[in-house]
Design an enzyme around this catalytic site. Structure first.
Site, PDB file in Angstrom:
ATOM      1  N   HIS A   1       0.835  -1.205   0.000  1.00 51.52           N
ATOM      2  CA  HIS A   1       0.000   0.000   0.000  1.00 51.52           C
ATOM      3  C   HIS A   1       0.870   1.256   0.000  1.00 51.52           C
ATOM      4  O   HIS A   1       0.552   2.245  -0.674  1.00 51.52           O
ATOM      5  CB  HIS A   1      -0.905   0.024   1.240  1.00 51.52           C
ATOM      6  CG  HIS A   1      -1.879  -1.106   1.315  1.00 51.52           C
ATOM      7  ND1 HIS A   1      -1.738  -2.139   2.203  1.00 51.52           N
ATOM      8  CD2 HIS A   1      -3.007  -1.376   0.610  1.00 51.52           C
ATOM      9  CE1 HIS A   1      -2.739  -2.991   2.056  1.00 51.52           C
ATOM     10  NE2 HIS A   1      -3.524  -2.555   1.097  1.00 51.52           N
TER      11      HIS A   1
ATOM     12  N   SER B   1      -2.257  -8.203   3.200  1.00 48.80           N
ATOM     13  CA  SER B   1      -2.815  -8.073   4.545  1.00 48.80           C
ATOM     14  C   SER B   1      -3.143  -9.439   5.127  1.00 48.80           C
ATOM     15  O   SER B   1      -3.067  -9.642   6.346  1.00 48.80           O
ATOM     16  CB  SER B   1      -4.072  -7.194   4.507  1.00 48.80           C
ATOM     17  OG  SER B   1      -3.769  -5.907   4.017  1.00 48.80           O
TER      18      SER B   1
END
Length: 281
Positions: A37, A186
């Site tokens: 990210h 994640s």
């Protein structure tokens, strides 16, 4: 850096930016941010006057037996990362803000969602496209930044933006990996120590396939067999799919004649991981 929870408040800020003719880079996320990210945020920061990150675990893109309720969340950690990389605004709405009433309108992108995760996760891309349409309308960004790890998602969103005439440029950013080759995700947080070690088989199998392609192999079934054989040597790995598709249409190919996407989804224990690479002749 502002953290905003309501559509009304975020629109007021964006109107001010637009009145000042400022460009807006947008990074859509479900939170639990990592270096992948961060790479999107850095790219957005380089190319725009303002940067927005949305953090929203979108319920309508999860299937009934998927990990919506257990998906990792850590707004404090996420805020720290965003501040570090120069984000101007985090939009972190509640589910009731995005979906105050039962939703009857959905966005579907045909053809591109027939294979890969679209086949294995029915309704997933409808949920992704619907929530991104809402975010695009709310945030009115100049550019939006998506990771190439979710290669099918990137292709689907690009097509949606093209078909629906959104005045937004979609920017794809390279996969970010751990030092040992595991793609940042994640969901890596779900892996125990042994599973984390076993998860390296995804990248290893793709490397063997890439070596074969670079050596001149043009039969997609042979490439698939190389990957499947490697994955099957790992006891904790359960294959969800191994696909070789055209990188534009995402349709299966038998003979490799142009640019292809080699994409895999594998369960390591109970955790579903994806990885891919694109190969151009």
């Amino acid at each position: 850096m502002n953290i905003v929870n309501t559509i009304k408040d975020v629109k007021l800020i964006i109107k001010k930016w637009k009145d000042e003719n400022l460009s807006i880079g947008y990074v859509p996320t479900m939170g639990y941010l990592h270096e992948g990210h961060a790479s999107l945020i850095k790219k957005a920061r380089e190319e725009n006057d303002k940067v927005i990150v949305s953090i929203f675990v979108n319920p309508i893109q999860f299937g009934p037996k998927e990990d919506y309720s257990t998906y990792p969340r850590d707004l404090v950690k996420d805020s720290s990362l965003c501040e570090k990389f120069g984000v101007d605004l985090i939009f972190n709405p509640e589910t009731s803000e995005m979906y105050p009433n039962k939703i009857y309108s959905h966005i579907n992108v045909d053809i591109l969602t027939e294979n890969l995760c679209g086949e294995k996760r029915p309704g997933h891309f409808q949920g992704v496209c619907t929530v991104l349409t809402k975010f695009f309308n709310i945030l009115n960004p100049t550019k939006a930044y998506l990771g190439e790890k979710d290669a099918q998602q990137l292709a689907v969103v690009r097509k949606m933006v093209e078909d629906l005439n959104f005045p937004i440029e979609i920017i794809g950013c390279p996969i970010i990996r751990e030092e040992d080759g595991l793609a940042k995700s994640s969901r890596n947080a779900y892996l125990n120590k042994q599973e984390r070690k076993s998860a390296l088989i995804l990248n290893k199998s793709l490397k063997e396939a890439l070596n074969a392609l670079e050596s001149g192999e043009k039969n997609s079934n042979n490439i698939r067999d190389i990957i499947v054989s490697k994955l099957n040597k790992e006891p904790l790995a359960k294959i969800d799919y191994v696909s070789i598709v055209d990188s534009i249409t995402l349709q299966s190919v038998e003979k490799i004649q142009s640019s292809i996407l080699v994409a895999i989804a594998v369960y390591i224990g109970k955790t579903r991981l994806i990885d891919n690479f694109t190969f151009k002749l």
